[in-house]
Structure formats: C-alpha cells, structure tokens
Scaffold this motif. Sequence first.
Motif, PDB file in Angstrom:
ATOM      1  N   MET A   1      57.481  30.301  46.218  1.00  6.72           N
ATOM      2  CA  MET A   1      56.645  30.335  45.013  1.00  6.72           C
ATOM      3  C   MET A   1      55.991  31.706  44.891  1.00  6.72           C
ATOM      4  O   MET A   1      55.468  32.242  45.849  1.00  6.72           O
ATOM      5  CB  MET A   1      55.559  29.254  45.097  1.00  6.72           C
ATOM      6  N   GLN A   2      56.001  32.277  43.706  1.00  9.12           N
ATOM      7  CA  GLN A   2      55.389  33.573  43.474  1.00  9.12           C
ATOM      8  C   GLN A   2      54.072  33.389  42.738  1.00  9.12           C
ATOM      9  O   GLN A   2      53.933  32.560  41.857  1.00  9.12           O
ATOM     10  CB  GLN A   2      56.328  34.458  42.639  1.00  9.12           C
ATOM     11  N   PHE A   3      53.083  34.180  43.103  1.00 11.61           N
ATOM     12  CA  PHE A   3      51.788  34.139  42.457  1.00 11.61           C
ATOM     13  C   PHE A   3      51.515  35.498  41.821  1.00 11.61           C
ATOM     14  O   PHE A   3      52.066  36.514  42.234  1.00 11.61           O
ATOM     15  CB  PHE A   3      50.681  33.824  43.471  1.00 11.61           C
ATOM     16  N   SER A   4      50.636  35.515  40.841  1.00  8.21           N
ATOM     17  CA  SER A   4      50.187  36.785  40.274  1.00  8.21           C
ATOM     18  C   SER A   4      48.804  37.130  40.812  1.00  8.21           C
ATOM     19  O   SER A   4      48.133  37.996  40.279  1.00  8.21           O
ATOM     20  CB  SER A   4      50.142  36.673  38.741  1.00  8.21           C
ATOM     21  N   THR A   5      48.396  36.473  41.863  1.00 10.51           N
ATOM     22  CA  THR A   5      47.075  36.670  42.438  1.00 10.51           C
ATOM     23  C   THR A   5      46.984  38.011  43.160  1.00 10.51           C
ATOM     24  O   THR A   5      47.833  38.340  43.983  1.00 10.51           O
ATOM     25  CB  THR A   5      46.751  35.537  43.430  1.00 10.51           C
ATOM     26  N   ARG A   6      45.931  38.766  42.856  1.00 14.15           N
ATOM     27  CA  ARG A   6      45.714  40.068  43.477  1.00 14.15           C
ATOM     28  C   ARG A   6      44.682  39.950  44.591  1.00 14.15           C
ATOM     29  O   ARG A   6      43.594  39.428  44.378  1.00 14.15           O
ATOM     30  CB  ARG A   6      45.241  41.094  42.445  1.00 14.15           C
ATOM     31  N   ILE A   7      45.033  40.444  45.762  1.00 17.38           N
ATOM     32  CA  ILE A   7      44.127  40.413  46.909  1.00 17.38           C
ATOM     33  C   ILE A   7      43.872  41.841  47.372  1.00 17.38           C
ATOM     34  O   ILE A   7      44.804  42.635  47.533  1.00 17.38           O
ATOM     35  CB  ILE A   7      44.720  39.582  48.066  1.00 17.38           C
ATOM     36  N   LEU A   8      42.596  42.163  47.603  1.00 19.42           N
ATOM     37  CA  LEU A   8      42.214  43.462  48.133  1.00 19.42           C
ATOM     38  C   LEU A   8      41.746  43.282  49.572  1.00 19.42           C
ATOM     39  O   LEU A   8      40.809  42.517  49.839  1.00 19.42           O
ATOM     40  CB  LEU A   8      41.095  44.085  47.298  1.00 19.42           C
ATOM     41  N   VAL A   9      42.404  43.953  50.507  1.00 22.44           N
ATOM     42  CA  VAL A   9      42.057  43.911  51.927  1.00 22.44           C
ATOM     43  C   VAL A   9      41.251  45.160  52.253  1.00 22.44           C
ATOM     44  O   VAL A   9      41.736  46.282  52.073  1.00 22.44           O
ATOM     45  CB  VAL A   9      43.318  43.858  52.812  1.00 22.44           C
ATOM     46  N   VAL A  10      40.009  44.969  52.726  1.00 17.59           N
ATOM     47  CA  VAL A  10      39.146  46.104  53.072  1.00 17.59           C
ATOM     48  C   VAL A  10      38.865  46.036  54.569  1.00 17.59           C
ATOM     49  O   VAL A  10      38.103  45.180  55.033  1.00 17.59           O
ATOM     50  CB  VAL A  10      37.832  46.075  52.276  1.00 17.59           C
ATOM     51  N   ASP A  11      39.493  46.933  55.334  1.00 12.22           N
ATOM     52  CA  ASP A  11      39.346  46.939  56.790  1.00 12.22           C
ATOM     53  C   ASP A  11      39.677  48.334  57.292  1.00 12.22           C
ATOM     54  O   ASP A  11      40.655  48.942  56.834  1.00 12.22           O
ATOM     55  CB  ASP A  11      40.281  45.904  57.427  1.00 12.22           C
TER      56      ASP A  11
END
Length: 242
Positions: A1-11
């Motif tokens: 399944m593909q999502f259009s959800t954007r995730i920002l990883v700050v590390d």
Amino acid sequence: MQFSTRILVVDDDEEIRLLLDEYLTKAGFIVSTAEDGVEMELFIKANGYPDLILLDVMLPGDDGFTLCQRVRRDSQVPIIMLTAVSDETDQIIGLEIGADDYIAKPFSPRQLMARIKALLRRVHVHGDKSEDLPPRVISFGDWRLDTISQQLSNKINQRSYEMTGNDFAMLMLFLSNPNQVLDRDSISIATRGREALPYERGIDVQISRIRNRLGSTKTFPHYIKTVRGNGYILAVPVEYGQ
C-alpha cells in the motif's frame, strides 16, 4: 500500500536518519530528514509542515523540547519524540509540551512503525475513517468543543484554546464515554494505539494537563475524576449538537 503521508525525521545521528529514511520509504511514506533545528525549520519554511515529525530530544543547538514548543505555536502536526531509553523525565516533559507520543532508544523499526500508524490513524492522515462522524459541537459544563476546528471555548469568559492532537483525542474519548470509568489501558489503546506500560506516567500527565485547562467552578469542581484502582471518569453532563 502506498501513502502520500510526509514524515520529517529530525536526528543528529546520521546512521539513524539513513535507517529511518530507508525503512519508512520502503513502507510507502515520503521521507525527509534534518540533522538539527536549523535544517528542520528550513524544510518547514520551504515545504510547509509535514504530516508527522519524528523529533530527537538531544540535538545540537536547540534541543527537541524547544523545537516541539516552537512547532506547537503554529501547528498541531503529530510529533513523536525520540528519547533516551533510561530517562523518564524526557518522556514526561515531551508530553507536557505537546508531543503526541514518544519512543525510547534503541527501538526497532517495526516498533516505531506501529507507533506511527497508530498516531496517524488517530489524526486521520490516512487509513480507514469512521463512518459515524462525531457531532460538530459538544457541550459539557462551562465548555464547548468544536470537533472540526478542535477549538475548546469557555462559555463564561469566551476564551478559546486549540487542543493538541493527543489532548484532543483524549478529551474526545471522555466526551464519547461520559459517566463511564475508563481504565489506563483503555485510554492508552484509544489515544496511543497500545496498552499502557508499567509505571508509565504519560496518561496521568495528559489528564492533569486537561484538568488544568478545564479548571473548576462551584458548579463544576471536577470534570475528570480519579476512580481509585480503576481509572478516570468524566463526571459532567454532555450534550451533542451540529
């Protein structure tokens, strides 16, 4: 399944950034990374807020707590804090300033994925939505909650407050189950997608924050009461409207 959800990883740990970028991208998310608050703010300025932020506590320059508070001034984007495994204080502070969940390092990518999906389901970023939409307006005691704008308004002094994502989910849980005792596991499953961990204080911190927001009057001295050994109960009449 593909999502259009954007995730920002700050590390600031490059290895963690690369690992999460690869794992979450394979899962179908659109992933961006930042090594500190400066890069995070540049990303937001250029692209707007993502659908979810994974935010490390220990960062060079402004730490994760400071950045979380800064985000909360403008946005209710879901935030999962990445904390040191042995530091419960980090977890409590993160929840108090508006983070929606936390996960302790070291963590498995599968564990993190479960947390992400549970949080995104709660804020309706993706996944199945309930066919039974909540009423637009819920009134209880001296308060009125607009479930669309997530604005909590005091009917006496007319002041309004925007509820954070997880505080809104918890308040909605109580408003949907008035005069019913909710134990800590039920609350945690509904608001965090998992059972409460032993000695976890996040739920108590959130309830304390909501109690402080609601305040008390002679007519309504207690909105959410503690039922010793059993959980919590919303002990005021609730009215639903459109």
